[in-house]
Design an enzyme around this catalytic site. Structure first.
Site, PDB file in Angstrom:
ATOM      1  N   HIS A  19       0.846  -1.198   0.000  1.00  0.00           N
ATOM      2  CA  HIS A  19       0.000   0.000   0.000  1.00  0.00           C
ATOM      3  C   HIS A  19       0.879   1.245   0.000  1.00  0.00           C
ATOM      4  CE1 HIS A  19       0.997   0.342   4.216  1.00  0.00           C
ATOM      5  NE2 HIS A  19       0.497  -0.864   4.464  1.00  0.00           N
ATOM      6  N   HIS A  27       4.126   1.469   2.126  1.00  0.00           N
ATOM      7  CA  HIS A  27       5.290   0.762   1.582  1.00  0.00           C
ATOM      8  C   HIS A  27       5.917   1.583   0.458  1.00  0.00           C
ATOM      9  CE1 HIS A  27       2.612  -2.799   2.787  1.00  0.00           C
ATOM     10  NE2 HIS A  27       3.563  -2.737   3.690  1.00  0.00           N
ATOM     11  N   CYS A  84      -0.463 -11.356  20.642  1.00  0.00           N
ATOM     12  CA  CYS A  84      -1.253 -10.998  19.456  1.00  0.00           C
ATOM     13  C   CYS A  84      -0.559 -11.588  18.231  1.00  0.00           C
ATOM     14  CB  CYS A  84      -1.387  -9.486  19.294  1.00  0.00           C
ATOM     15  SG  CYS A  84      -2.218  -9.046  17.741  1.00  0.00           S
ATOM     16  N   CYS A 120       0.240  -9.022  15.386  1.00  0.00           N
ATOM     17  CA  CYS A 120       1.389  -8.182  15.754  1.00  0.00           C
ATOM     18  C   CYS A 120       2.632  -9.035  15.926  1.00  0.00           C
ATOM     19  CB  CYS A 120       1.161  -7.468  17.081  1.00  0.00           C
ATOM     20  SG  CYS A 120      -0.041  -6.156  17.038  1.00  0.00           S
ATOM     21  N   CYS A 157      -6.267  -6.775  21.236  1.00  0.00           N
ATOM     22  CA  CYS A 157      -5.130  -5.965  20.781  1.00  0.00           C
ATOM     23  C   CYS A 157      -5.602  -4.551  20.458  1.00  0.00           C
ATOM     24  CB  CYS A 157      -4.504  -6.603  19.541  1.00  0.00           C
ATOM     25  SG  CYS A 157      -3.217  -5.579  18.813  1.00  0.00           S
ATOM     26  N   HIS A 180      -5.165  -4.291  16.547  1.00  0.00           N
ATOM     27  CA  HIS A 180      -5.965  -5.147  15.677  1.00  0.00           C
ATOM     28  C   HIS A 180      -7.390  -5.369  16.148  1.00  0.00           C
ATOM     29  CE1 HIS A 180      -1.850  -6.153  14.416  1.00  0.00           C
ATOM     30  NE2 HIS A 180      -2.417  -6.162  13.230  1.00  0.00           N
ATOM     31  N   LYS A 199      -6.836   9.135   9.832  1.00  0.00           N
ATOM     32  CA  LYS A 199      -6.074   7.942   9.445  1.00  0.00           C
ATOM     33  C   LYS A 199      -6.739   7.316   8.233  1.00  0.00           C
ATOM     34  CE  LYS A 199      -3.933   4.856  12.305  1.00  0.00           C
ATOM     35  NZ  LYS A 199      -3.674   4.041  13.511  1.00  0.00           N
ATOM     36  N   LYS A 233      -9.641   1.179   5.206  1.00  0.00           N
ATOM     37  CA  LYS A 233     -10.594   0.632   4.235  1.00  0.00           C
ATOM     38  C   LYS A 233     -12.025   0.967   4.649  1.00  0.00           C
ATOM     39  CE  LYS A 233      -7.778  -1.750   1.500  1.00  0.00           C
ATOM     40  NZ  LYS A 233      -7.553  -1.314   0.137  1.00  0.00           N
TER      41      LYS A 233
HETATM   42 ZN    ZN Z   1      -2.174  -6.787  17.310  1.00  0.00          ZN
END
Ligand code: ZN
Length: 687
Positions: free
Chosen positions: A18, A21, A137, A140, A161, A164, A318, A321
């Site tokens: 994305h 990167h 997690c 992670c 998390c 997440h 931020k 999606k």
């Molecule tokens: Zn996580």
């Protein structure tokens, strides 16, 4: 031997590439090109981290082997690097590193063996076997401490998390530990004695206070029975090396640590230490774990670890999606040149801080800075050389007997004025670039564009061309512009390799700006009499309305763009198809107003809040989407035209009691407020 080594993180091969990167790769690629241009042998690494439980799980879900799963994700990364001109074939990275390479297994095993024999600064074994129990997690790939997870709503449920939002696993197992807790003082002393080791400053402070808060030993292995996809622990194959130990080590195994073949091909001693570019979210692993491993192994520490910010959407949110505000690589690739994307990324984000990324802003930048800026300077200069100088570079000198004549036109007869200006700008540019202050460096380069543009406009070559006696004066102006273009091509090559090369070629120059060290540029080396090539636009103008309507088929998300300014666009002006009666017009109550106050609205960069006197008892509160073009202070006292009978509406929670009339022009839809040249009282009606 002068060498340089720059890395991006190796990206975890459990998600497709994305913007984040792409951004780090663009920065690393720019740095690498700038170093190479200065004659420094440079190695540029990017790649993927391919081990661990997440890859195993994803593979299982997709019915693939873990290696096939990694290959699948990597194919998207290599597609991206090729499309955006970042791979080896385009002069970009030297290696796309993959932790599944056999030489990496060898190298990381060697590092393990070294550290397992080492003592910590406090005299303990650096690696020991113990038991770990904690909340883990999987996405992670790390255990979470109390402040890193969300406590469950119902007692008995696992915590979740914070990143997440997924439930954590309670894990207890035999594990090898790296005694990180013994390295706090050693790490702090590195960061104190080397203030540039972690950048920027405020990130360094964060890392230091994290270390001062006390370090916990780090689990560096998992039982093979729970994670098998990874590098076996040397001497204890019942254990698999655990993510960070494995992944971070890639930076040295890629260039030959622990592997003879790579050592011969690249050379560990030749290129190490590296400059690591990382996102701020993974700074801790790079600035704490990695240096501690290296200290334990007795290996020199990295040159520096530099953390950059994140891209937010145009409203500062931020990207996600679910919000539907992400930037799609396919869209970027379809509509934008690689150079425009690179320029935007480096110009728009003050390196280190968060930046805002939107397609509209990208088009605006491409049009204003590239098409109308550098591109226009190039095409107008070269077109005039073609027209007035028979497509040959004119002389940069005015003969003695023409000096007086030239002076009369206002053209500076002393060429050191412009040469001095551009030399100073170049020095500043190079220094800013070396400090990774790309945004500032580009501003500096654009001060040259503006200066040369003004020189041309002031000298009016088209008038000089009418007077045979001013032929030399005309030539000098065009020579200075062309020589400045040569300098700009060299300076801007690392940021915009394709455009720089194109302008270079149009100037009739051989070779490439990639081969010219900007610090060695000398004014006047553009040769008189040399033929220029065919003039072609380097940055075609982008049709914002058309492209945006293609990108966003639906209505715009931004509420700011619906700000109330009457926009009589050029398109409307030429496309009037239906007429209104005079009575229709009479329905619109247009009044003369005077701006009493104007201020910006926090978090709405386009809107100004104004109080406007239109001859009523109370001034009207009116919002207008003009903040990007008008300083609020400059509007105070100004006469404007107000649509007084427009139904009040709310914007950003504030009521707007009317509308300011403004023209709108250009593809950016720049607003220009309607006003009067004669004195009129407030409240007068327009008919
Ligand atoms: Zn996580």
């Amino acid at each position: 031997m002068n060498t340089f080594y720059v890395t991006t993180p190796i990206y975890y091969a459990n998600s497709l590439p994305h913007l984040g990167h792409l951004y780090t790769m663009i920065v690393a690629d720019t740095v690498a090109r700038a170093k190479r241009q200065r004659g420094i042998e440079t190695y540029f690494l990017t790649g993927t981290d391919e081990h661990g439980i997440n890859i195993e799980r994803a593979a299982q879900k997709a019915g693939r082997t873990p290696q096939e799963q990694a290959d699948y994700v990597v194919s998207y990364f290599t597609k991206m690097t090729s499309e955006f001109g970042l791979d080896t074939a385009h002069g970009g990275y030297d290696i796309f590193m993959r932790t599944t390479k056999p030489f990496h297994y060898e190298g990381v095993s060697e590092l393990w063996r070294r550290i397992s024999k080492a003592k910590t600064p406090k005299g303990n074994n650096a690696i020991y076997k113990g038991h770990y129990e904690g909340w883990f997690c999987a996405p992670c790939a790390e255990y979470k401490t109390e402040d890193e997870y969300q406590k469950p709503k119902n007692e008995g449920d696992p915590p979740t998390c914070l990143i997440h939002d997924t439930p954590l696993d309670r894990v207890s197992e035999e594990s090898y530990f790296f005694r990180l807790s013994d390295y706090d003082e050693a790490l702090l002393s590195v960061m104190e004695t080397r203030p540039d080791f972690v950048r920027p400053d405020y990130r360094r402070n964060e890392v230091m206070s994290f270390v001062r808060g006390g370090l916990q030993d780090l689990s560096v292995s998992r039982l093979k029975t729970s994670v098998s996809w990874g590098v076996p622990v040397p001497g204890d194959p019942a254990h698999t090396m655990y993510v960070w130990f494995d992944a971070l080590t890639n930076y040295i195994t890629a260039i030959g640590f622990g592997n003879e073949e790579r050592q011969k091909a690249v050379g560990f001693e030749k290129f190490w230490p590296a400059l690591h570019l990382v996102g701020k979210d993974i700074l801790r692993f790079h600035a704490v774990y990695w240096p501690a491993f290296l200290l334990a192994a007795g290996i020199e520490l990295p040159r520096a670890i530099v953390a950059h910010g994140m891209w937010l959407d145009p409203n500062g949110r931020k990207m996600s999606k679910t919000l539907g505000n992400t930037i799609e690589l396919d869209v970027l690739n379809k509509y934008f040149s690689n150079d425009a994307i690179r320029y935007f990324c480096l110009r728009e984000m003050v390196f280190g801080q968060d930046g805002r990324f939107g397609y509209e802003a990208l088009i605006d930048r491409a049009n204003s800075d590239l098409a109308s800026g550098w591109g226009n300077l190039s095409s107008r200069t070269l077109t005039m050389i073609a027209r007035y100088c028979d497509s040959r570079i004119p002389s940069g000198l005015i003969p003695e007997d023409k000096l007086l004549l030239a002076k009369r036109t206002g053209v500076d007869t002393d060429e050191t004025t412009v040469a001095g200006f551009i030399e100073h700008a170049r020095d500043q540019f190079v220094q800013q670039f070396d400090n990774l202050a790309f945004s500032k460096a580009l501003e500096t380069a654009w001060s040259v564009v503006a200066r040369i543009d003004k020189m041309i406009t002031d000298a009016k070559p088209w008038d000089l061309a009418k007077d045979e006696n001013q032929k030399q004066t005309l030539g000098v102006v065009l020579y200075r512009a062309a020589e400045s273009l040569r300098w700009l091509s060299v300076m801007l090559y690392p940021v915009m390799p394709e455009a720089s090369q194109a302008i270079w070629k149009q100037l009739g120059l051989d070779g490439s700006p990639a081969q010219v060290d900007p610090t060695q540029l000398k004014w006047g080396e553009l040769k008189e009499g040399a033929a220029i090539a065919e003039v072609q636009p380097v940055f075609p103008r982008m049709d914002k309305a058309k492209i945006m309507s293609e990108i966003t088929s639906g209505p715009e998300i931004s509420t700011e763009s619906s700000a109330p300014a009457v926009h009589a666009t050029q398109a409307d002006a030429v496309g009037i198809t239906s007429f209104i009666e005079i009575d229709d017009f009479a329905k619109v109550d247009l009044r003369v107003g005077q701006v009493l106050s104007a201020e910006r609205i926090p978090k709405a960069d386009k809107l100004l809040l104004m109080k406007v006197d239109i001859g009523e008892e109370q001034p009207r509160q009116i919002l207008a989407g003009i903040a990007q073009y008008y300083e609020p202070e400059k509007l105070i006292g100004r006469k404007v035209v107000i649509v007084a009978n427009l139904k009040p509406r709310k914007l950003r929670g504030l009521e707007s009691q009317g509308m300011v009339v403004a023209a709108s022009y250009g593809e950016e839809g720049r607003p220009v407020i309607a006003t009067f040249t004669e004195d009129v009282p407030n409240g007068a009606r327009l008919k």
